[in-house]
Scaffold this motif. Structure first.
Motif, mmCIF file in Angstrom:
data_model
loop_
_atom_site.group_PDB
_atom_site.id
_atom_site.type_symbol
_atom_site.label_atom_id
_atom_site.label_comp_id
_atom_site.label_asym_id
_atom_site.label_seq_id
_atom_site.Cartn_x
_atom_site.Cartn_y
_atom_site.Cartn_z
ATOM 1 N N ALA A 119 0.831 -1.199 0.000
ATOM 2 C CA ALA A 119 0.000 0.000 0.000
ATOM 3 C C ALA A 119 0.874 1.262 0.000
ATOM 4 O O ALA A 119 0.607 2.223 -0.728
ATOM 5 C CB ALA A 119 -0.930 -0.004 1.211
ATOM 6 N N MET A 120 1.932 1.247 0.803
ATOM 7 C CA MET A 120 2.819 2.411 0.858
ATOM 8 C C MET A 120 3.696 2.512 -0.380
ATOM 9 O O MET A 120 4.292 3.567 -0.646
ATOM 10 C CB MET A 120 3.683 2.332 2.114
ATOM 11 C CG MET A 120 2.911 2.466 3.417
ATOM 12 S SD MET A 120 1.887 3.971 3.529
ATOM 13 C CE MET A 120 3.152 5.250 3.496
ATOM 14 N N ALA A 121 3.777 1.433 -1.150
ATOM 15 C CA ALA A 121 4.504 1.478 -2.412
ATOM 16 C C ALA A 121 3.644 2.061 -3.535
ATOM 17 O O ALA A 121 4.145 2.284 -4.640
ATOM 18 C CB ALA A 121 4.979 0.077 -2.797
ATOM 19 N N PRO A 169 -4.071 7.894 -0.908
ATOM 20 C CA PRO A 169 -3.735 7.797 0.521
ATOM 21 C C PRO A 169 -4.088 6.424 1.094
ATOM 22 O O PRO A 169 -4.973 5.748 0.597
ATOM 23 C CB PRO A 169 -4.589 8.899 1.151
ATOM 24 C CG PRO A 169 -5.769 9.007 0.242
ATOM 25 C CD PRO A 169 -5.258 8.739 -1.146
ATOM 26 N N VAL A 170 -3.368 6.035 2.146
ATOM 27 C CA VAL A 170 -3.536 4.731 2.776
ATOM 28 C C VAL A 170 -4.270 4.926 4.103
ATOM 29 O O VAL A 170 -3.721 5.537 5.026
ATOM 30 C CB VAL A 170 -2.174 4.065 3.026
ATOM 31 C CG1 VAL A 170 -2.360 2.726 3.731
ATOM 32 C CG2 VAL A 170 -1.427 3.872 1.707
ATOM 33 N N THR A 215 9.090 3.806 6.402
ATOM 34 C CA THR A 215 10.205 2.999 5.917
ATOM 35 C C THR A 215 9.797 2.200 4.693
ATOM 36 O O THR A 215 10.567 2.060 3.738
ATOM 37 C CB THR A 215 10.708 2.059 7.027
ATOM 38 O OG1 THR A 215 11.119 2.830 8.149
ATOM 39 C CG2 THR A 215 11.881 1.222 6.542
ATOM 40 N N CYS A 216 8.572 1.674 4.695
ATOM 41 C CA CYS A 216 8.078 0.942 3.522
ATOM 42 C C CYS A 216 7.975 1.867 2.316
ATOM 43 O O CYS A 216 8.324 1.480 1.190
ATOM 44 C CB CYS A 216 6.726 0.314 3.832
ATOM 45 S SG CYS A 216 6.803 -1.084 4.978
ATOM 46 N N ARG A 217 7.496 3.075 2.529
ATOM 47 C CA ARG A 217 7.386 4.032 1.414
ATOM 48 C C ARG A 217 8.760 4.317 0.819
ATOM 49 O O ARG A 217 8.946 4.294 -0.412
ATOM 50 C CB ARG A 217 6.737 5.326 1.888
ATOM 51 C CG ARG A 217 6.456 6.335 0.767
ATOM 52 C CD ARG A 217 5.926 7.641 1.323
ATOM 53 N NE ARG A 217 6.979 8.397 1.991
ATOM 54 C CZ ARG A 217 7.829 9.203 1.367
ATOM 55 N NH1 ARG A 217 7.769 9.367 0.046
ATOM 56 N NH2 ARG A 217 8.748 9.856 2.045
ATOM 57 N N GLY A 246 7.798 6.988 -3.123
ATOM 58 C CA GLY A 246 6.688 7.442 -3.944
ATOM 59 C C GLY A 246 5.776 8.419 -3.221
ATOM 60 O O GLY A 246 6.065 8.867 -2.102
ATOM 61 N N PRO A 247 4.632 8.721 -3.818
ATOM 62 C CA PRO A 247 3.758 9.772 -3.287
ATOM 63 C C PRO A 247 2.772 9.318 -2.225
ATOM 64 O O PRO A 247 1.936 10.108 -1.781
ATOM 65 C CB PRO A 247 3.010 10.234 -4.539
ATOM 66 C CG PRO A 247 2.896 8.991 -5.375
ATOM 67 C CD PRO A 247 4.182 8.241 -5.139
ATOM 68 N N ALA A 248 2.810 8.067 -1.799
ATOM 69 C CA ALA A 248 1.818 7.565 -0.856
ATOM 70 C C ALA A 248 1.824 8.376 0.437
ATOM 71 O O ALA A 248 2.873 8.766 0.955
ATOM 72 C CB ALA A 248 2.080 6.096 -0.545
ATOM 73 N N THR A 249 0.628 8.633 0.938
ATOM 74 C CA THR A 249 0.462 9.289 2.231
ATOM 75 C C THR A 249 -0.424 8.405 3.104
ATOM 76 O O THR A 249 -1.104 7.500 2.616
ATOM 77 C CB THR A 249 -0.178 10.669 2.082
ATOM 78 O OG1 THR A 249 -1.450 10.517 1.426
ATOM 79 C CG2 THR A 249 0.711 11.604 1.258
#
Length: 315
Positions: free
Chosen positions: A181-183, A187-188, A237-239, A245-248
């Motif tokens: 999901a964070m990859a 938004p998560v 850390t996963c992001r 990437g742009p995940a929030t």
């Protein structure tokens, strides 16, 4: 050394077998022969069924042979662990049992060591043991399995207590779901508190330590997990491991919003935070070496993307 693995074709056991073979050990696998029958060609396989209570054929394949160490990944009910361990005790040097941090009652207390109280018997003395386990009985049954292993191998048994185990090949998704999901782009939604503690164990580090406990040997009980981090740190850390990437993250007070593995989100009141605040000093002193979580996250994301992993229930 000659090593016997009870299980050995799913996640944890599969990693241990691969690691042991790379170290030059001689392996024998005992399982039902249903999962991964084509894995590890050339390794000796014994077929049986520990769940076949009362059927002498269930453990018949283990009636002969000697091994320096045994590793039990498929023991969930104490009667099955007791029967297997008693049968093997005269012919196996050391017995390592894969237990769980679920043996500890839930609490907010931090820093519990292996001497902390664990669950007592599931049933009153003389009561019939259940045919399986539930979320509520899993921990008490694992605690009873530990006692059964030690009774059969006094001074020659090790119990490994771990919790959130992940890494390449993780079929369960309790962490890979969040990592993937964070990859993405987000938004998560996340129902955990940003400051909720979390302890993660890389499967590769876990099995390396398990082989050490069996071949050194190192008897006793070990909490095997990395030091705590926060849920927010895990997600960030996963992001970063996925390429920044742009995940929030959309933090939510609704504890029922948990799209990526409910098993590691603790109640907001903090009363269960001690689940992931255990002391791992004994294992570290004995040679357990957890790698940086960034490495675990990167490798797990790469594996999940490459294989298009589909996750299942851990049980």
């Amino acid at each position: 050394m000659r090593l016997l693995v009870l299980g050995g074709t799913k996640f944890l056991g599969r990693h241990l077998v691969a690691h042991a073979l790379a170290e030059g050990h001689h392996l024998t696998l005992f399982n039902r022969g249903r999962t991964g029958p084509d894995l590890f060609p050339g390794v000796t396989r014994l077929v049986g069924d520990r769940t076949a209570d009362g059927d002498p054929a269930g453990l018949a394949a283990l009636a002969g042979g000697t091994w320096d160490a045994a590793f039990d990944f498929s023991g969930f009910l104490p009667r099955q662990v007791a029967a297997t361990a008693r049968l093997l005790a005269p012919r196996v040097g050391h017995y390592t049992f894969m237990s769980s941090i679920a043996v500890y009652p839930r609490t907010a207390a931090a820093g519990r060591t292996e001497e902390a109280p664990i669950h007592g018997p599931v049933l009153p003395q003389g009561g019939a043991e259940p045919a399986g386990f539930t979320a509520e009985t899993y921990g008490p049954l694992k605690a009873a399995c530990e006692r059964a292993a030690e009774e059969a191998f006094p001074g020659r048994a090790t119990s490994i207590r771990s919790g959130l185990v992940t890494g390449p090949g993780d079929p369960f998704g309790a962490l890979p779901g969040w990592a993937l999901a964070m990859a993405g782009e987000g938004p998560v939604p996340c129902a955990a508190r940003p400051e909720q503690p979390l302890q993660v164990t890389d499967v590769r580090d876990l099995v390396a330590f398990m082989i050490r406990t069996g071949t050194t040997p190192l008897p006793g009980v070990f909490n095997v997990m990395a030091p705590p981090m926060t849920f927010a740190a895990m997600l960030e850390t996963c992001r970063l491991a996925a390429g920044a990437g742009p995940a929030t993250v959309r933090w939510t007070p609704d504890e029922n919003v948990d799209e990526h593995a409910a098993g590691i989100v603790q109640p907001h009141d903090g009363n269960d935070d001690g689940v992931f605040r255990l002391s791992c000093e004994r294992a570290l002193t004995a040679g357990y070496r957890p790698r940086p979580f960034a490495d675990t996250a990167r490798d797990t994301i790469a594996w999940a993307r490459e294989t298009r992993a589909v996750f299942t229930s851990p049980h």
